[in-house]
Design a protein around this motif. Sequence first.
Motif, PDB file in Angstrom:
ATOM      1  N   TYR A 339       0.821  -1.211   0.000  1.00 50.28           N
ATOM      2  CA  TYR A 339       0.000   0.000   0.000  1.00 50.28           C
ATOM      3  C   TYR A 339       0.857   1.265   0.000  1.00 50.28           C
ATOM      4  O   TYR A 339       0.422   2.317  -0.488  1.00 50.28           O
ATOM      5  CB  TYR A 339      -1.055  -0.001   1.105  1.00 50.28           C
ATOM      6  N   THR A 340       2.085   1.188   0.515  1.00 49.99           N
ATOM      7  CA  THR A 340       2.986   2.335   0.411  1.00 49.99           C
ATOM      8  C   THR A 340       3.334   2.608  -1.047  1.00 49.99           C
ATOM      9  O   THR A 340       3.334   3.765  -1.493  1.00 49.99           O
ATOM     10  CB  THR A 340       4.266   2.086   1.221  1.00 49.99           C
ATOM     11  N   ALA A 341       3.622   1.549  -1.790  1.00 48.01           N
ATOM     12  CA  ALA A 341       3.916   1.716  -3.220  1.00 48.01           C
ATOM     13  C   ALA A 341       2.714   2.303  -3.956  1.00 48.01           C
ATOM     14  O   ALA A 341       2.863   3.154  -4.852  1.00 48.01           O
ATOM     15  CB  ALA A 341       4.318   0.380  -3.834  1.00 48.01           C
ATOM     16  N   VAL A 342       1.509   1.866  -3.596  1.00 50.49           N
ATOM     17  CA  VAL A 342       0.291   2.409  -4.211  1.00 50.49           C
ATOM     18  C   VAL A 342       0.168   3.905  -3.925  1.00 50.49           C
ATOM     19  O   VAL A 342      -0.120   4.713  -4.821  1.00 50.49           O
ATOM     20  CB  VAL A 342      -0.952   1.652  -3.701  1.00 50.49           C
ATOM     21  N   LEU A 343       0.386   4.302  -2.676  1.00 47.22           N
ATOM     22  CA  LEU A 343       0.275   5.716  -2.313  1.00 47.22           C
ATOM     23  C   LEU A 343       1.348   6.549  -3.004  1.00 47.22           C
ATOM     24  O   LEU A 343       1.090   7.694  -3.415  1.00 47.22           O
ATOM     25  CB  LEU A 343       0.357   5.871  -0.794  1.00 47.22           C
ATOM     26  N   ILE A 344       2.563   6.006  -3.137  1.00 43.98           N
ATOM     27  CA  ILE A 344       3.615   6.725  -3.857  1.00 43.98           C
ATOM     28  C   ILE A 344       3.215   6.913  -5.320  1.00 43.98           C
ATOM     29  O   ILE A 344       3.372   8.006  -5.887  1.00 43.98           O
ATOM     30  CB  ILE A 344       4.954   5.972  -3.758  1.00 43.98           C
ATOM     31  N   ALA A 345       2.690   5.850  -5.934  1.00 37.29           N
ATOM     32  CA  ALA A 345       2.281   5.928  -7.344  1.00 37.29           C
ATOM     33  C   ALA A 345       1.177   6.961  -7.531  1.00 37.29           C
ATOM     34  O   ALA A 345       1.228   7.786  -8.457  1.00 37.29           O
ATOM     35  CB  ALA A 345       1.823   4.551  -7.825  1.00 37.29           C
ATOM     36  N   LEU A 346       0.171   6.934  -6.671  1.00 36.92           N
ATOM     37  CA  LEU A 346      -0.934   7.882  -6.796  1.00 36.92           C
ATOM     38  C   LEU A 346      -0.480   9.307  -6.523  1.00 36.92           C
ATOM     39  O   LEU A 346      -0.892  10.249  -7.224  1.00 36.92           O
ATOM     40  CB  LEU A 346      -2.049   7.492  -5.829  1.00 36.92           C
ATOM     41  N   GLY A 347       0.356   9.483  -5.511  1.00 35.60           N
ATOM     42  CA  GLY A 347       0.866  10.818  -5.207  1.00 35.60           C
ATOM     43  C   GLY A 347       1.686  11.381  -6.350  1.00 35.60           C
ATOM     44  O   GLY A 347       1.548  12.561  -6.721  1.00 35.60           O
ATOM     45  N   ALA A 348       2.551  10.558  -6.931  1.00 36.09           N
ATOM     46  CA  ALA A 348       3.372  11.012  -8.053  1.00 36.09           C
ATOM     47  C   ALA A 348       2.507  11.327  -9.270  1.00 36.09           C
ATOM     48  O   ALA A 348       2.757  12.302  -9.997  1.00 36.09           O
ATOM     49  CB  ALA A 348       4.402   9.944  -8.400  1.00 36.09           C
ATOM     50  N   LEU A 349       1.483  10.522  -9.493  1.00 32.49           N
ATOM     51  CA  LEU A 349       0.581  10.754 -10.623  1.00 32.49           C
ATOM     52  C   LEU A 349      -0.156  12.084 -10.458  1.00 32.49           C
ATOM     53  O   LEU A 349      -0.243  12.884 -11.406  1.00 32.49           O
ATOM     54  CB  LEU A 349      -0.419   9.601 -10.723  1.00 32.49           C
ATOM     55  N   ALA A 350      -0.674  12.322  -9.262  1.00 31.12           N
ATOM     56  CA  ALA A 350      -1.389  13.574  -9.006  1.00 31.12           C
ATOM     57  C   ALA A 350      -0.459  14.773  -9.124  1.00 31.12           C
ATOM     58  O   ALA A 350      -0.803  15.795  -9.737  1.00 31.12           O
ATOM     59  CB  ALA A 350      -2.031  13.533  -7.621  1.00 31.12           C
ATOM     60  N   ALA A 351       0.733  14.661  -8.535  1.00 32.86           N
ATOM     61  CA  ALA A 351       1.681  15.775  -8.578  1.00 32.86           C
ATOM     62  C   ALA A 351       2.128  16.060 -10.004  1.00 32.86           C
ATOM     63  O   ALA A 351       2.205  17.224 -10.433  1.00 32.86           O
ATOM     64  CB  ALA A 351       2.885  15.464  -7.698  1.00 32.86           C
ATOM     65  N   GLY A 352       2.434  15.014 -10.756  1.00 30.80           N
ATOM     66  CA  GLY A 352       2.865  15.199 -12.133  1.00 30.80           C
ATOM     67  C   GLY A 352       1.801  15.869 -12.982  1.00 30.80           C
ATOM     68  O   GLY A 352       2.091  16.790 -13.759  1.00 30.80           O
ATOM     69  N   ALA A 353       0.553  15.422 -12.846  1.00 32.10           N
ATOM     70  CA  ALA A 353      -0.537  16.017 -13.613  1.00 32.10           C
ATOM     71  C   ALA A 353      -0.739  17.480 -13.234  1.00 32.10           C
ATOM     72  O   ALA A 353      -0.958  18.336 -14.104  1.00 32.10           O
ATOM     73  CB  ALA A 353      -1.824  15.226 -13.384  1.00 32.10           C
ATOM     74  N   ALA A 354      -0.670  17.784 -11.938  1.00 30.40           N
ATOM     75  CA  ALA A 354      -0.857  19.163 -11.493  1.00 30.40           C
ATOM     76  C   ALA A 354       0.245  20.076 -12.011  1.00 30.40           C
ATOM     77  O   ALA A 354      -0.011  21.197 -12.465  1.00 30.40           O
ATOM     78  CB  ALA A 354      -0.901  19.212  -9.964  1.00 30.40           C
ATOM     79  N   VAL A 355       1.489  19.611 -11.949  1.00 30.40           N
ATOM     80  CA  VAL A 355       2.613  20.432 -12.424  1.00 30.40           C
ATOM     81  C   VAL A 355       2.496  20.690 -13.924  1.00 30.40           C
ATOM     82  O   VAL A 355       2.672  21.822 -14.398  1.00 30.40           O
ATOM     83  CB  VAL A 355       3.950  19.741 -12.080  1.00 30.40           C
ATOM     84  N   LEU A 356       2.183  19.651 -14.713  1.00 36.73           N
ATOM     85  CA  LEU A 356       2.026  19.819 -16.162  1.00 36.73           C
ATOM     86  C   LEU A 356       0.897  20.786 -16.480  1.00 36.73           C
ATOM     87  O   LEU A 356       1.023  21.661 -17.346  1.00 36.73           O
ATOM     88  CB  LEU A 356       1.756  18.468 -16.828  1.00 36.73           C
ATOM     89  N   ASN A 357      -0.220  20.653 -15.772  1.00 39.45           N
ATOM     90  CA  ASN A 357      -1.361  21.523 -16.020  1.00 39.45           C
ATOM     91  C   ASN A 357      -1.030  22.979 -15.714  1.00 39.45           C
ATOM     92  O   ASN A 357      -1.386  23.879 -16.459  1.00 39.45           O
ATOM     93  CB  ASN A 357      -2.547  21.056 -15.175  1.00 39.45           C
ATOM     94  N   ARG A 358      -0.309  23.193 -14.613  1.00 37.92           N
ATOM     95  CA  ARG A 358       0.010  24.560 -14.211  1.00 37.92           C
ATOM     96  C   ARG A 358       1.040  25.192 -15.138  1.00 37.92           C
ATOM     97  O   ARG A 358       0.999  26.392 -15.411  1.00 37.92           O
ATOM     98  CB  ARG A 358       0.490  24.570 -12.761  1.00 37.92           C
ATOM     99  N   LYS A 359       1.976  24.383 -15.632  1.00 41.53           N
ATOM    100  CA  LYS A 359       2.952  24.929 -16.569  1.00 41.53           C
ATOM    101  C   LYS A 359       2.276  25.386 -17.853  1.00 41.53           C
ATOM    102  O   LYS A 359       2.650  26.403 -18.446  1.00 41.53           O
ATOM    103  CB  LYS A 359       4.013  23.869 -16.877  1.00 41.53           C
ATOM    104  N   ARG A 360       1.276  24.647 -18.277  1.00 37.35           N
ATOM    105  CA  ARG A 360       0.593  24.998 -19.515  1.00 37.35           C
ATOM    106  C   ARG A 360      -0.328  26.204 -19.326  1.00 37.35           C
ATOM    107  O   ARG A 360      -0.517  26.994 -20.229  1.00 37.35           O
ATOM    108  CB  ARG A 360      -0.221  23.806 -20.028  1.00 37.35           C
ATOM    109  N   SER A 361      -0.915  26.308 -18.110  1.00 37.44           N
ATOM    110  CA  SER A 361      -1.823  27.424 -17.871  1.00 37.44           C
ATOM    111  C   SER A 361      -1.097  28.693 -17.463  1.00 37.44           C
ATOM    112  O   SER A 361      -1.640  29.787 -17.590  1.00 37.44           O
ATOM    113  CB  SER A 361      -2.839  27.058 -16.776  1.00 37.44           C
ATOM    114  N   GLY A 362       0.160  28.535 -16.945  1.00 37.85           N
ATOM    115  CA  GLY A 362       0.939  29.696 -16.516  1.00 37.85           C
ATOM    116  C   GLY A 362       0.249  30.488 -15.432  1.00 37.85           C
ATOM    117  O   GLY A 362       0.248  31.715 -15.434  1.00 37.85           O
ATOM    118  N   ALA A 363      -0.358  29.781 -14.464  1.00 34.24           N
ATOM    119  CA  ALA A 363      -1.214  30.450 -13.481  1.00 34.24           C
ATOM    120  C   ALA A 363      -0.477  30.995 -12.272  1.00 34.24           C
ATOM    121  O   ALA A 363      -1.079  31.664 -11.448  1.00 34.24           O
ATOM    122  CB  ALA A 363      -2.299  29.481 -13.011  1.00 34.24           C
TER     123      ALA A 363
END
Length: 597
Positions: A339-363
């Motif tokens: 379950y630690t590996a699952v939480l790391i995977a989900l956290g990294a997925l959420a963080a990666g998506a948020a960073v990509l979205n913010r870079k594109r929006s320039g917010a």
Amino acid sequence: MSTPGRRRANRLQTAALAGLGFGIAAWVGAATLMSDRGLDTSDEGFYLLSYRWWDSTPRVFTGVQYIYGPVLDAVGDSVPALRLVRLVSVIALHATLGWAVVTWLRARGAPRRLSPSGELVAVGAITAAGAVQYGWLPLSPGYNDVAVLTSLGLVAALLRCMRAAHLGRPLPVLPAVAAGLCATLLVVAKWSSAALVLALVVVVGAIALRRLGARGWIRFLLVGLGSVLFLGAGFLSMAGGTSVISTIVDVNKLAARTGNSPAELVRMYLNTGAHALGQALLLAVPALVCVGVGRVLSTRGAVRSAAIVLVLAPITVPFVAWPSRWAVPLGGAANVERYTAVLIALGALAAGAAVLNRKRSGADLPDQASEEPLVLVLLLLAPLVQAIGTGNALYLIAVNAFGCWVAALVILGAGLDGALRVVARTATAVAVAVCLAVGTSGLLEIPYRTSSYADSDQQLGGKGITAGLRVGKLQARILTEVQQAAGNPGRGTPILGFDEMAGFVLALDGRSVGEAWYSALDHHRTRVGIEDACSRPNPFAGRRPVVLFDRDPEPEDLTALRSCGIDLGVGYRLVLVPFLAGKSILVYRPIEPRERS
């Protein structure tokens, strides 16, 4: 946002609040139900035994007994009440961190601002992440709980200070007092990581607050240092003076003889960390494929299909991890790596998506570009730093502070817009659901080294603080037979429990000789503790001790016992209590004068 879009967002936030409320209620209900059930006779037994005799057992490797010992006294030596105190503290500190995060975001203003209902969802998500502390740790609080909760408290205090600086106010007094309290408790409970945690918070805080032009530094520092000195003096007074420090140092030096060197620990942390990241990457592969498909569909105008695929992306992670359970997570010590590996995977997925979205929006606001990364670094590193010093893989202890990582995801996800927002927020929601599920199952189904809720139906007897707890049939039979074999000794009878049998000493309402923890890996340390205790005047207060073994005594053990005037061949009766297949507990009960005749 258009009116239909706002209504849709409000409906989603209402559903999220309802889901969080249900999940938190299930976790709190499970912890309440287990408050009087189960007993781990090793680690939890050590915690409770050291708290029971916190003011008269100075040989310790951690000062956590000086925190929870008085608490146990205050709740009338009630183990269920102490467990509920742990639950309240976990909820309170996670909610405090959540509130600190949303009020800091609010002070910064648009575009990093949540709606009122969005703030409630954020606080609820961070609070719910606290359930992961019940994934595999013992039912009663220990030094790992203190390390996690004080780290959260220090982060929350810093965010409140940053909020004050944003609003043009002087640094507030209450966070200074709270920071001093958390720092003192952390040093007392887990000094091995305290210096690093404090250094991280001080460095990040000094840089961030200086950039914000914070005022009121002198008052803040005086109040913080004053609270540290006041509380530190109080702990030393409770512990019996400065001699307790040298005793703790001596015990830790002995422990270091068989422990890993700093270089070996770092090597182990890196190797196990790389293994965990590899597991997380494998679990995330299907999710990454879904994200790619969703992006392709989005660019081709299939917006609704893209949204469905992007929502499903994070959900694939628990399905890959627990296919036979239909993605329902499972807690317990045997499942913590998964379950630690699952939480790391989900956290990294959420963080990666948020960073990509913010870079594109320039917010990002230009004047805030350097502040937010500091906070994110603090939230990312605090769980890892507070875990340092353990002989376990670093991530296994760090995951208990997953609330910090959820707080980081809340910050990254605040104000997001676009397709990747769906991935970020869904992944965060799934991660929080995993925390709630592993915490609940780690309580009811697979509690730490004890029987499940359903199997804990036998009430323990005796007169000690474990009397009235409900445990499994086998454990109840063994503890009852050990109590009878030892002659049902009275409160405070000196008992030597070899090895890691602190829970048995507790069930006999006895007091350990030397350390409360008799290590199964370091017999020399145990013997030194016994000899040290017996070198002092009247070590047994005129009462002959009971001796317990879960193995055959070694010659060195007998030598240590003789230094206390104990000869197991003279004046003792041996009773064997069947334990496991082919094993027995050896109970050496002192023969009373009337029995000799």
